[in-house]
Write a protein that holds these residues in place. Sequence first.
Motif, PDB file in Angstrom:
ATOM      1  N   ALA A   1       0.727  -1.433  -0.027  1.00 20.92           N
ATOM      2  CA  ALA A   1      -0.099  -0.014   0.220  1.00 20.92           C
ATOM      3  C   ALA A   1       0.800   0.887  -0.168  1.00 20.92           C
ATOM      4  N   GLY A   2       1.687   1.162   0.826  1.00 17.92           N
ATOM      5  CA  GLY A   2       2.914   2.390   0.840  1.00 17.92           C
ATOM      6  C   GLY A   2       2.204   3.336   1.898  1.00 17.92           C
ATOM      7  N   ASP A   3       1.781   2.914   2.899  1.00 14.88           N
ATOM      8  CA  ASP A   3       1.519   3.722   3.590  1.00 14.88           C
ATOM      9  C   ASP A   3       1.860   3.130   4.831  1.00 14.88           C
ATOM     10  N   PRO A   4       3.357   3.395   5.234  1.00 13.26           N
ATOM     11  CA  PRO A   4       4.186   2.219   6.130  1.00 13.26           C
ATOM     12  C   PRO A   4       3.406   3.046   7.981  1.00 13.26           C
ATOM     13  N   LEU A   5       2.396   2.703   8.549  1.00 13.56           N
ATOM     14  CA  LEU A   5       2.151   3.500   8.812  1.00 13.56           C
ATOM     15  C   LEU A   5       1.426   2.527  10.725  1.00 13.56           C
ATOM     16  N   ILE A   6       1.502   1.386  10.225  1.00 14.53           N
ATOM     17  CA  ILE A   6       1.612   0.317  11.128  1.00 14.53           C
ATOM     18  C   ILE A   6       3.064  -0.637  10.982  1.00 14.53           C
ATOM     19  N   THR A   7       4.109  -0.191  12.175  1.00 11.57           N
ATOM     20  CA  THR A   7       5.332  -0.737  12.031  1.00 11.57           C
ATOM     21  C   THR A   7       5.239  -2.035  13.341  1.00 11.57           C
ATOM     22  N   PHE A   8       6.616  -2.627  13.833  1.00 12.78           N
ATOM     23  CA  PHE A   8       6.829  -3.653  14.632  1.00 12.78           C
ATOM     24  C   PHE A   8       7.612  -2.394  15.846  1.00 12.78           C
ATOM     25  N   GLN A   9       7.347  -2.681  16.447  1.00  9.76           N
ATOM     26  CA  GLN A   9       7.804  -1.908  18.118  1.00  9.76           C
ATOM     27  C   GLN A   9       8.058  -2.331  18.867  1.00  9.76           C
ATOM     28  N   ASP A  10       8.839  -1.832  20.018  1.00 10.98           N
ATOM     29  CA  ASP A  10       9.693  -2.690  20.851  1.00 10.98           C
ATOM     30  C   ASP A  10      10.381  -3.837  20.398  1.00 10.98           C
ATOM     31  N   ARG A  11      10.583  -5.135  21.449  1.00 15.22           N
ATOM     32  CA  ARG A  11      12.039  -5.625  20.805  1.00 15.22           C
ATOM     33  C   ARG A  11      11.622  -7.401  21.727  1.00 15.22           C
ATOM     34  N   GLY A  12      12.286  -8.050  20.829  1.00 17.14           N
ATOM     35  CA  GLY A  12      11.728  -9.855  21.696  1.00 17.14           C
ATOM     36  C   GLY A  12      11.341 -10.422  21.793  1.00 17.14           C
ATOM     37  N   ASP A  13      10.611 -10.194  22.622  1.00 12.53           N
ATOM     38  CA  ASP A  13       9.434 -11.315  23.309  1.00 12.53           C
ATOM     39  C   ASP A  13       8.266 -10.178  23.397  1.00 12.53           C
ATOM     40  N   GLN A  14       8.544  -9.147  23.696  1.00 10.38           N
ATOM     41  CA  GLN A  14       7.729  -7.968  23.903  1.00 10.38           C
ATOM     42  C   GLN A  14       7.923  -6.953  22.199  1.00 10.38           C
ATOM     43  N   THR A  15       7.718  -7.612  21.066  1.00  7.38           N
ATOM     44  CA  THR A  15       7.898  -7.198  19.823  1.00  7.38           C
ATOM     45  C   THR A  15       6.558  -6.952  19.784  1.00  7.38           C
ATOM     46  N   GLN A  16       5.760  -6.184  19.286  1.00 10.23           N
ATOM     47  CA  GLN A  16       4.379  -5.936  19.109  1.00 10.23           C
ATOM     48  C   GLN A  16       3.832  -5.468  17.628  1.00 10.23           C
ATOM     49  N   VAL A  17       2.812  -5.323  16.942  1.00 13.31           N
ATOM     50  CA  VAL A  17       2.398  -4.388  15.751  1.00 13.31           C
ATOM     51  C   VAL A  17       1.430  -3.158  16.582  1.00 13.31           C
ATOM     52  N   ASN A  18       1.881  -2.364  15.799  1.00  9.63           N
ATOM     53  CA  ASN A  18       1.316  -0.769  16.282  1.00  9.63           C
ATOM     54  C   ASN A  18       1.373   0.787  15.445  1.00  9.63           C
ATOM     55  N   THR A  19       0.285   1.782  15.649  1.00 11.27           N
ATOM     56  CA  THR A  19       0.615   2.518  15.447  1.00 11.27           C
ATOM     57  C   THR A  19       1.704   3.877  15.905  1.00 11.27           C
ATOM     58  N   PHE A  20       2.170   5.257  15.409  1.00  2.12           N
ATOM     59  CA  PHE A  20       1.776   5.696  16.362  1.00  2.12           C
ATOM     60  C   PHE A  20       1.452   6.665  17.270  1.00  2.12           C
ATOM     61  N   PRO A  21       1.626   6.786  18.052  1.00  2.00           N
ATOM     62  CA  PRO A  21       0.742   7.535  18.953  1.00  2.00           C
ATOM     63  C   PRO A  21      -0.687   8.398  18.648  1.00  2.00           C
TER      64      PRO A  21
END
Lengths: 847, 206, 445
Positions: free
Chosen positions: A169-189
């Motif tokens: 889509a070319g809309d990188p507005l959801i990304t991986f955040q945090d690291r390791g087993d805390q990694t999550q997908v999220n948006t910018f606040p």
Amino acid sequence: MSEQETVVNITVNGQPVEAQPGEWVIAAAERAGVYIPHFCYHPRMNSVGMCRMCIVDIDTGRGPALQPSCMVAVTEGMVVDTTSDQTRKAQDGVLEFLLLNHPLDCPVCDKGGECPLQDQTMAYGPGESRFVEEKRHFEKPIPVNDLVYLDRERCILCDRCTRFADEVAGDPLITFQDRGDQTQVNTFPDLPFSSYFSGNTVQICPVGALTAVPYRFKARPWDLTEVESTYPNPMGDRVVVQASRDQVLRYQGVDSDAVNWGWLTDKDRFSFEAAASDLRLQTPLLRGTPLGRPDPGGSELVETTWRQALSQAADAIKGAIACNGPQSVAVLGGARLTNEDQYVWARLAKGVIGTDNVDAQLDDGLPADAVLGLPRATINRACTPGGTVILLAPDPKEEQGTLYLRLRHAVVNDGVQLIEITPRSTGLSHLAAHRLHHRPGEAAAVATALVGGDIDPGPDGDIGGAPAADVAAAATALADRADQPITVILGRPSLAESADFTLDAAAELARFANLLNAGGRPGIAFLPALHRGNVLGALDMGLAPGLLPGRTTLADGGSALAESWGSVPSAPGQDARGILKAAAEGRIDVLILLGADPLGDYPNAEQAEEALNRVGTIIASDLFLNPSAARAHIVFPAAGFAERRGTHTNLEGRITSQRQIITPPGTARADWAIATELARQLGADFGFGSPEDVWEEIARVAPSHRNLSSQAIEAADDGVVVADSSIEFAPPDAPTSAPHIDAYSLRLVSARRMYDRGTLVQHAGSLAGLAPTAVLSVNPYDFDRVGVEPGTDVQVISHVGEMDMPVVADPGVPRGTAAFGYNYPDLDVRDLVDPEAAVTDLRIQTR
Amino acid sequence: MARLNANNLTVAQDILSRYPVPRSALIPLLHLAQEQDGYVAEDAMAHIAELVGVTPAEVMGTCSFYEMLKREPVGDYMVNICNGISCHLLGSSELIHHAEATLGVRPGGTTDDGKITLEAVECIAACTEAPCLQINYRYRNQVTTEDFDQLVEDLRDGTAGVAPHGQLAKVRQHIGDDRRAGVSPPDGQGEPAWMARNPSDNGDGS
Amino acid sequence: MSAPAPQDLRIITSRFDVEDGHTLAGYERTGGYAGLRRAMEMAPADVHGEVRTASLLGRGGAGFPAGVKWGFCPPGVWPRYLVVNGDESEPGTYKDRLLMERDPHQLIEGCLIACYALGLSQCFLYVRGEMAHAQERLAAALNEAYEAGYVGANVLGAEDFSVDITLHWGAGAYIVGEETALIESLEGDRGMPRLKPPYFPASIGLYGKPTIVNNVETLANLPWIVSNGGEAFAAMGAENSTGTRVFAVSGHVATPGVFEVPFGTTTFRDIIFDPLYAGGMRPGRTLKTFIPGGASAPWFFEEHLDLPLEKTTVDQAGSMLGSGAIVVMDDTTDVVKACHNVVRFFARESCGKCTPCREGTSWLEKILSRILAGQGRSQDLDLLMDVCDNISPGINWPPRQTTICPLGPSAVSPIASALERFRSEFEAYLPATAVAVTTSAGAVS
Ligand SMILES: Cc1cc2nc3c(=O)[nH]c(=O)nc-3n(C[C@H](O)[C@H](O)[C@H](O)COP(=O)(O)O)c2cc1C
Ligand code: SF4
Ligand code: FES
């Protein structure tokens, strides 16, 4: 290339398999019928090899080793074992790892029943969990935008949604955040995943982490029945329609190689809500009194029977023919119907009534000869690696979302060079090799210079507003790749300027096409980008003045068709503009509206109003009582998508089937049946008992479609592309020139946005709120000149009207231009546009 | 807090000028934001997104991956006690317990006066000096509990001589304009000139 | 026992005792930048040739010969980049920081030589984020070197040789030391390893271009090699482990320290017990086990002491010299705690990209935490091994992996080593009933 070079021989579980060079092992195995479990791999995105579910034993001569089959390309002699003990143990291990932190809430999960993780677990998973520790916790589902919820506890971090957002889509507005087993997908606040394509992430999420608000908790997969169909948009996106208890609950994209690759826009995906709206028309309506009694002069629309409605309609038509001849009957619209619907209406109008005053477009598209008379491209041709695309059309991201995705992929991944000849930036501009943003009305100058090799800058060093140096660079780039396919996407980039400007530009490109195509090269072909769902089908079926079914004209094909039909009109009729003008002048007695809303949609609102006021009988066939239908005298409730069978023609001329899965609301009927019935009332028996009957006749009488059977269309995965045409493009005799603009004005550009006040959007609860509010966009450097402040409310004045609105700075709008959306729910640009003028100039002042 | 201030914006432009692709400056710019505010504020992330041409979500993706980049305010002094294997063998756990008791916070916590944030961190590459710690990334070696108490006192008094959290190197790289080789985008470059040298050339130019 | 390395055998730590060795003045006074001058008198390919002849093994962990790796740059593809791996984070490893702090110009000179030899058009010096002092020393040294004409436009006045060195630092993530993660990080991304193939960034690296990633210590050797010739370098140490190497000996030893010794000929016993080096166990203590090459390496024991610090020998013995970090544990060590400490490290530092590492390492850590808390179950020890097996099938050395990069399997080393050798210590942590179940189930112990 010889057969040898195009095949790589590998062995999968002991069986010889012929793979394609460069193919991933997982894909080759799948084609050979060996399914390798996977979560992160998706054939339409770059492999990332993250989930590790697909690891299998692969031996390339150095002994078997565990490797991710989604990222290892086949090599000659490779031996793959997906069943070895080592493979099994590794895959079981990965599955166990994935389940450690995954909630076991399948019974309440939307994905339950269609979840690969659940399936894998059932098939191979360990019986009892060896994991006694506490699972990972996240706050319960969070909205990533208005349409999509994310439950991070269910997420298995496969990177599909995030990759889709970024790569596809070319809309990188959801990304991986945090690291390791805390990694999550999220948006910018506070910055949601605002993308026209967000629903695709729900479809490709391999677990139930992403859910669509319109579908959440509506049904369980095992309650759904489904059919494969074609979404009625210009792309003809292939879809699966899923329903339960006679209600459509979900559309899923189908991975059609030729068309949409599985993707859908949110607008289309969630439009099923509109189809189920309470406001759908259920019974025929007639004029009547507030007490419900029929009365031709009544102020209300009252319910009636089909018999009543049809016979009144027939009487009105007969009366009109008797008094003022067949030309006093006109038909507008029909571009959203199936080919069969369109054909029967066309035959009714042209063969029975005898009028050629028929137009499926509302003066907002291109004439039939420009669409049917130019060499036609396919989407895949436009996307040929190394080719060139010239965009002479509105922003595909706003109007043909999945075409945008295909073009985006081609430019980003396959080295397609994009040249824009547009009056403002588009969703693809940042990827375009050359952006030739011209002044409204001056596209032809740019096109001429681009293909003519004659760069003659005006006094300001520009050509039609685009810097001469840019045009020269684009011309060189185009010439450098002239031995590769060149595809022009052709549409109406702005509804605030005359279509003739676009036609003049198209004529230049067509001339060049003749030169190029003669040289034995792939040359230039055109891909029409028109707005309405099946406008290409409408033109194919003859719903345009002077046209007959099968891409032939009244002049050329009239006598042949007259044999089947009995008769055809003797002379070409009027287009939408002519029809409404005639109506306003009292020369139209019966106006038939096929899903058309001139009051809301026709560029000249005033004239539409006058026309509807003067017409004696308005007959509307529609899904909803839109503003124009509300003024009708007779209303037929029509069956919509998924409520009837038929075929669809996309912008390539590709014909695919649409299938029925639910019954229409109330007594609504398919348009082909309505038209057949009305013809019978007018004394003509078409003999159509089914859409297949209709198609059979089309295949018999329509030259371009001759001998194309329903079975052939059904049988082909991606439908059948009809390429023949006997129409010739007839550009305007003399080029139109744009008048000089004074130093205080801005020239208006107006095009549609994805979400607007259109009927479907406004009747889909989840989408209605997404339409933006009206703003005027102006280049940041123009504010000083016109003397207003960005972000303020200003008064906008044209020589036909004025209105107040906020003005914003937008570097995507060239200097000297102002952009305003065509179909905002709150403000109507038509109040500013003089439809008779070639361009519209605006003045802005502080209120 | 805030976007980069005017001064830091100039520094940011200088940093950006050293990379062939702007996005490469992302982490240095996040450090700059942290130097400015003591942590990386959301506004700063959005500002940096503009500067390097990505979305704020992408900046967040990168920022949140790295432990040193704090997205919430922390104390003036980060006291990071090493808990790597070498320090572990020489009593880091005891030192951490002592620190918890002295400061009244658990690792990750900040003292009530906002001065000190305690962290138990992985190996900080001073293994032969175990147990060791860092205050705002400046080393203290072979730290006894007495040393620790003295350190806390000095930090509270402001006599420890440590810059506030956010600043790393006190010297910034500086390249005079006349001394730059010059950075070009990664595409469209040819073989560097010196590769054509042969042994008989005298290449030192003198 | 071989003789301890005499002072004059110190190649790259020779300026550690020079007060102003980190300044340009101190560096030039002690022969600095002679290697660069010498290199620039040679054809680039010949400089590369000297490095090949030297058989310089990479000092970052994998021990791959630098000269060979340099040869993997595909011909005709430009630009090429140099990325210096100064991310030193492997537990026990402590040498690159000293090299950067005490002799920054030596590293800069090494970078310039590599750039000259291979046509690398820009160098990125990636320093671990937590090393503020090293960053400072390097920044100062670079500023001096730019000013003095060693770095930047027209190196040493040459018309044709210009190269920028950009000082860059990380922000706290061990995995970024892995070379492809390092490149991701340098591109402004999350530091997650890339998938192989391609196996070496030398073919596709930074911005998709050929990229040489070398460790700080590796590059620091170049000035000496070019000044003295590859053969002189190869003459030191052992046949397949040439030159000298810097080892940090930490843990339960009398005099922990960082020592440069001849590579391949010095033994573990020398470096751990010789008074010139770590000086042996603390008074009254005996050796229990030691980690020969950083936290990722399987542990060694008494019987390995006489092995030379030589790559092939140590590999064959089932471990690795890795990053030159020797961590010694004496008889006071609680191996369960030590094991937990190392596993916790890998669990915390997993980047989270691939499932077995993300989920597996933290599961291992949780099980060990539970055992330490007295909540172990009889089946937990076998479970630990099976989880290890699912991360690193077969639990062999060198490890096979279901993961993308070697971080996940690294967490397996301490568990496999400790459990095999000291199983009873783990069992002692299990509640009495739990142990009883294990024994009654037929275990011989
Ligand atoms: C998990 C992991 C961490 C690593 N950390 C470092 C490091 O901190 N420093 C380093 O130089 N190499 C590290 N390496 C090795 C690098 O990937 C790479 O092999 C090395 O930098 C190459 O340089 P060399 O050939 O000069 O040794 C690490 C490798 C892995 C798998
Ligand atoms: S093994 Fe661990 S560190 Fe390496 S890629 Fe996988 S998750 Fe990341
Ligand atoms: S499908 Fe191959 S690793 Fe996920």
